[in-house]
Write a protein that holds these residues in place. Structure first.
Motif, PDB file in Angstrom:
ATOM      1  N   VAL A 169       0.862  -1.183   0.000  1.00 51.57           N
ATOM      2  CA  VAL A 169       0.000   0.000   0.000  1.00 51.57           C
ATOM      3  C   VAL A 169       0.896   1.230   0.000  1.00 51.57           C
ATOM      4  O   VAL A 169       1.745   1.384   0.880  1.00 51.57           O
ATOM      5  N   ALA A 170       0.724   2.094  -0.995  1.00 51.36           N
ATOM      6  CA  ALA A 170       1.515   3.323  -1.119  1.00 51.36           C
ATOM      7  C   ALA A 170       0.567   4.513  -1.059  1.00 51.36           C
ATOM      8  O   ALA A 170      -0.116   4.843  -2.033  1.00 51.36           O
ATOM      9  N   TRP A 171       0.506   5.155   0.108  1.00 53.16           N
ATOM     10  CA  TRP A 171      -0.418   6.259   0.345  1.00 53.16           C
ATOM     11  C   TRP A 171       0.045   7.543  -0.344  1.00 53.16           C
ATOM     12  O   TRP A 171       1.239   7.848  -0.379  1.00 53.16           O
ATOM     13  N   LEU A 172      -0.924   8.336  -0.836  1.00 51.15           N
ATOM     14  CA  LEU A 172      -0.633   9.710  -1.221  1.00 51.15           C
ATOM     15  C   LEU A 172      -0.399  10.529   0.048  1.00 51.15           C
ATOM     16  O   LEU A 172      -0.915  10.190   1.126  1.00 51.15           O
ATOM     17  N   PRO A 173       0.382  11.612  -0.028  1.00 57.10           N
ATOM     18  CA  PRO A 173       0.744  12.365   1.187  1.00 57.10           C
ATOM     19  C   PRO A 173      -0.446  12.849   2.004  1.00 57.10           C
ATOM     20  O   PRO A 173      -0.375  12.893   3.237  1.00 57.10           O
ATOM     21  N   ASP A 174      -1.557  13.213   1.347  1.00 59.62           N
ATOM     22  CA  ASP A 174      -2.699  13.742   2.099  1.00 59.62           C
ATOM     23  C   ASP A 174      -3.641  12.655   2.609  1.00 59.62           C
ATOM     24  O   ASP A 174      -4.658  12.960   3.250  1.00 59.62           O
ATOM     25  N   GLY A 175      -3.331  11.377   2.336  1.00 57.44           N
ATOM     26  CA  GLY A 175      -4.154  10.286   2.841  1.00 57.44           C
ATOM     27  C   GLY A 175      -5.495  10.138   2.157  1.00 57.44           C
ATOM     28  O   GLY A 175      -6.369   9.424   2.654  1.00 57.44           O
ATOM     29  N   SER A 176      -5.674  10.778   1.009  1.00 62.70           N
ATOM     30  CA  SER A 176      -6.968  10.707   0.323  1.00 62.70           C
ATOM     31  C   SER A 176      -7.091   9.477  -0.563  1.00 62.70           C
ATOM     32  O   SER A 176      -8.206   9.085  -0.938  1.00 62.70           O
ATOM     33  N   ALA A 177      -5.970   8.870  -0.912  1.00 67.96           N
ATOM     34  CA  ALA A 177      -5.976   7.731  -1.829  1.00 67.96           C
ATOM     35  C   ALA A 177      -4.677   6.960  -1.658  1.00 67.96           C
ATOM     36  O   ALA A 177      -3.729   7.430  -1.016  1.00 67.96           O
ATOM     37  N   PHE A 178      -4.640   5.771  -2.242  1.00 66.72           N
ATOM     38  CA  PHE A 178      -3.408   4.983  -2.206  1.00 66.72           C
ATOM     39  C   PHE A 178      -3.330   4.102  -3.447  1.00 66.72           C
ATOM     40  O   PHE A 178      -4.343   3.789  -4.084  1.00 66.72           O
ATOM     41  N   TYR A 179      -2.112   3.727  -3.779  1.00 64.22           N
ATOM     42  CA  TYR A 179      -1.857   2.728  -4.809  1.00 64.22           C
ATOM     43  C   TYR A 179      -1.718   1.380  -4.111  1.00 64.22           C
ATOM     44  O   TYR A 179      -1.138   1.284  -3.022  1.00 64.22           O
ATOM     45  N   TYR A 180      -2.251   0.348  -4.749  1.00 57.81           N
ATOM     46  CA  TYR A 180      -2.174  -0.982  -4.149  1.00 57.81           C
ATOM     47  C   TYR A 180      -2.313  -2.032  -5.241  1.00 57.81           C
ATOM     48  O   TYR A 180      -2.447  -1.697  -6.433  1.00 57.81           O
ATOM     49  N   VAL A 181      -2.258  -3.301  -4.843  1.00 57.86           N
ATOM     50  CA  VAL A 181      -2.381  -4.403  -5.792  1.00 57.86           C
ATOM     51  C   VAL A 181      -3.639  -5.182  -5.445  1.00 57.86           C
ATOM     52  O   VAL A 181      -3.776  -5.700  -4.327  1.00 57.86           O
ATOM     53  N   GLY A 214       4.864  12.398  -2.874  1.00 60.28           N
ATOM     54  CA  GLY A 214       3.793  11.885  -3.714  1.00 60.28           C
ATOM     55  C   GLY A 214       4.019  12.033  -5.200  1.00 60.28           C
ATOM     56  O   GLY A 214       3.106  11.792  -5.991  1.00 60.28           O
ATOM     57  N   ARG A 215       5.238  12.379  -5.610  1.00 65.34           N
ATOM     58  CA  ARG A 215       5.476  12.634  -7.033  1.00 65.34           C
ATOM     59  C   ARG A 215       5.910  11.388  -7.794  1.00 65.34           C
ATOM     60  O   ARG A 215       5.439  11.147  -8.908  1.00 65.34           O
ATOM     61  N   TRP A 216       6.800  10.586  -7.205  1.00 67.79           N
ATOM     62  CA  TRP A 216       7.441   9.506  -7.951  1.00 67.79           C
ATOM     63  C   TRP A 216       6.911   8.146  -7.502  1.00 67.79           C
ATOM     64  O   TRP A 216       7.010   7.791  -6.330  1.00 67.79           O
ATOM     65  N   LEU A 217       6.360   7.397  -8.443  1.00 70.54           N
ATOM     66  CA  LEU A 217       5.843   6.058  -8.180  1.00 70.54           C
ATOM     67  C   LEU A 217       6.727   5.033  -8.881  1.00 70.54           C
ATOM     68  O   LEU A 217       6.985   5.147 -10.085  1.00 70.54           O
ATOM     69  N   THR A 218       7.203   4.050  -8.129  1.00 71.57           N
ATOM     70  CA  THR A 218       7.953   2.953  -8.733  1.00 71.57           C
ATOM     71  C   THR A 218       7.166   1.662  -8.546  1.00 71.57           C
ATOM     72  O   THR A 218       6.580   1.413  -7.496  1.00 71.57           O
TER      73      THR A 218
END
Length: 612
Positions: A169-181, A214-218
């Motif tokens: 789980v990779a949260w956005l800085p403001d906690g409004s959303a996240f990237y996940y699998v 919150g800029r760079w996603l790997t």
């Protein structure tokens, strides 16, 4: 009890198939289907056989009590700091894990499910510490659902989202959303929105990292890497790589690149251009970027490096020869766990400002770990880690796969055996880190060579030597007894793969072709067929005593492998030693706990003479 008078009847089919021009027999194919009346009858008979044998093991209750005592040590995870709040997972002695925020219980799985069958698989706080994404599964099946709660109120604010087995789980800085699998696809989930945005739809096992701003996603798999600048509308760029690569943008906004050969550093705006930075002294297990230094953890060491140049400055003075894990950091401090053969996992804190380490090791048993060197048949130099006394019943443990690191760790199972007068030996063999690149037969040869060394050097005898392993280690044990049965008195093969011709068709087998190869490839098929334990069982051979263990909620390795191997060995063996199957219907992959450990110890002690 040395023998079983009769084994349950198991029909041998005359099923033979042609695979890439080779003949492959599969007489117990029918045992793959657990729902048929024939398999259910056979399984009930095997349960009765095990219980009858287990009833003769009067030491089971003594082993159970001692394993429970040695297991009741409690534990605490390394802290995760988010928004000035400290998250830790704690388990009191004799209790179950509870997630705390600061000193307040936040998530107790047993309150959610009083039966105790629900497991907290993973958790990740948002950057500001106000929300927690967490994953639960039931009965050990590891089929996680993801939920989100408010850390101030404990109220559920999103979920459940199914299909999230061990999802990062990779949260956005403001906690409004996240990237996940989810369902093995990379997605973005906005809280409260029932519809996800799919980022990568190709199914795979993904790792995710998002920079603090919150800029760079790997995004990475074992064979591929993607990198995205989220300030643009461009999709993640697929980056070419020659080896497994992990990228992450650190809190200093520099790009850190981890490969098998070392650590590189660069500018995230130019992710393909980076320079060598640090050369770890072993396979990397953790990396922490502090205000002043970078900590580089390997299996049994933490090195301190200058943050600007990467130059090595020193190493943290650890309590002994053991294992380092769970490295976390905040500012100029880092926390890590340390464990060895007699020390339960203990959290230490390293302060880079003062250079001091704090933490108190738990008191416990005293046993020295000896490091012995031996040589495999092809000349590879390998190592054994031994606790206990020479000249008596000995358990040799191995894994040999997926690059796992085997350094000394606390084990109530091993300590109970050593206390009773035995020796416990861990083999570091190829397939484990740092000997990652190898063939499976080399791994098996290494394990067999370890057994030969222990016998030749007087540590034990073939009548007192037992081998033990689970999952990939269960495959290793099954292969060893089919290739060199005369070396061993007993073997425990837990949740094993045994039919390597059909392993891709069940459990998570189709995801493991990078480790084992695929039957679809003619050359890889020949390799699989050459060591597949089920297919190497030979009539009239005197096999050692064998205990196969399997679990009904195991979604990684289907119990069919243990069933087929059990039937084949029971039919073939010419020895008087028993071949038994112990099945737990409500447990997951190697999660049998204290009862399983006690039964295994009682079985091995009975067959090696430790209980006599």
């Amino acid at each position: 009890m040395d023998s079983v008078q009769t084994y349950p009847c198991a029909e041998r089919l005359s099923l033979v198939e042609q695979v890439h021009g080779c003949t492959v027999a599969d007489p117990y194919r029918w045992l793959e289907d657990s729902s048929t009346a024939e398999t259910e009858r056979w399984s009930r008979d095997q349960d009765d056989l095990w219980l009858t044998y287990a009833g003769t093991l009067t030491s089971r209750f003594r082993w159970k009590n001692r394993v429970r005592q040695l297991s009741d040590v409690g534990s605490v995870s390394t802290p995760v700091w988010r928004g000035g709040r400290c998250f830790t997972l704690r388990r009191e002695a004799g209790g179950h894990p509870i997630l705390f925020v600061d000193e307040t219980p936040l998530l107790d799985p047993k309150q959610l499910d009083p039966t105790g069958l629900t497991t907290l698989d993973a958790w990740q706080p948002s950057p500001d510490g106000t929300k927690l994404a967490y994953q639960l599964s039931r009965g050990g099946d590891e089929r996680s659902t993801l939920n989100v709660l408010d850390t101030a109120t404990g109220e559920l604010i999103d979920g459940p989202l199914d299909g999230c087995r061990y999802s990062p789980v990779a949260w956005l800085p403001d906690g409004s959303a996240f990237y996940y699998v989810r369902f093995r696809q990379v997605r973005r989930h906005r809280l409260g929105d029932p519809d996800d945005t799919t980022i990568l739809d190709r199914e795979a096992s993904y790792g995710l990292e998002l920079s603090a701003d919150g800029r760079w996603l790997t995004i990475c798999t074992t064979t591929d890497l993607w990198f995205a600048d989220l300030t643009t509308d461009e999709p993640p760029a697929h980056l070419p790589q020659d080896t497994t690569t992990i990228m992450s943008v650190g809190p200093d906004n520099r790009l850190y690149v981890v490969t098998a050969s070392g650590i590189g550093i660069g500018d995230p705006a130019q992710p393909t251009l980076w320079r060598e930075y640090i050369q770890p002294e072993g396979p990397l297990t953790g990396l922490a970027i502090l205000d002043d230094v970078v900590l580089v953890a390997t299996a049994s060491q933490i090195a301190v490096h200058d943050r600007e140049t990467g130059a090595r400055q020193s190493a943290i003075d650890l309590p002994g020869f053991g294992s380092v894990g769970s490295l976390t950091s905040d500012g100029n401090r880092a926390w890590f766990t340390y464990t060895d053969s007699v020390t339960p996992p203990t959290v230490y804190c390293y302060d880079a400002t003062t250079g001091r380490m704090t933490g108190t090791a738990s008191g416990g048993q005293r046993a020295e770990t000896q490091r012995l060197s031996y040589t495999s048949p092809d000349g590879a130099d390998l190592e054994l880690h031994v606790i206990g006394n020479q000249g008596g019943p000995t358990i040799l443990y191995g894994y040999g796969g997926f690059g796992q690191t085997l350094t000394p760790t606390y084990s109530a199972f091993a300590l109970a055996w050593v206390e009773a007068g035995g020796a416990f030996v861990t083999a570091t063999i190829r397939g484990d880190a740092p000997h990652r690149e190898s063939t499976k037969q080399q791994t098996i040869d290494d394990f067999i060579a370890a057994a030969e060394y222990l016998i030749a050097e007087g540590w034990t005898t073939a009548d007192q030597l037992a081998i033990c392993g689970e999952s990939n280690g269960g495959l290793l044990v099954a292969a060893a007894i089919t290739q060199r049965p005369e070396l061993f008195a007993a073997a425990v093969s837990s949740a094993p793969l045994t039919d390597m011709i059909r392993y891709e068709l069940s459990g998570l087998g189709e995801r493991w072709t990078s480790e084992y190869g695929s039957v679809k490839d003619p050359d890889e098929f020949k390799v699989l067929a050459s060591y597949s334990p089920y297919h190497r069982v030979t009539d009239g051979v005197k096999y050692p005593a064998v205990l196969l263990t399997a679990f009904g909620n195991d979604t990684r390795v289907d119990p069919l492998h243990a069933r087929k191997m059990c039937a084949a060995l029971q039919h073939a063996t010419a020895s008087q030693r028993p071949v038994l199957l112990r099945f737990e219907p409500d447990a997951g992959h190697v999660t049998g706990g204290i009862n399983l450990a006690a039964d295994m110890l009682a079985f091995l002690a009975d067959q090696t003479g430790l209980d006599r």
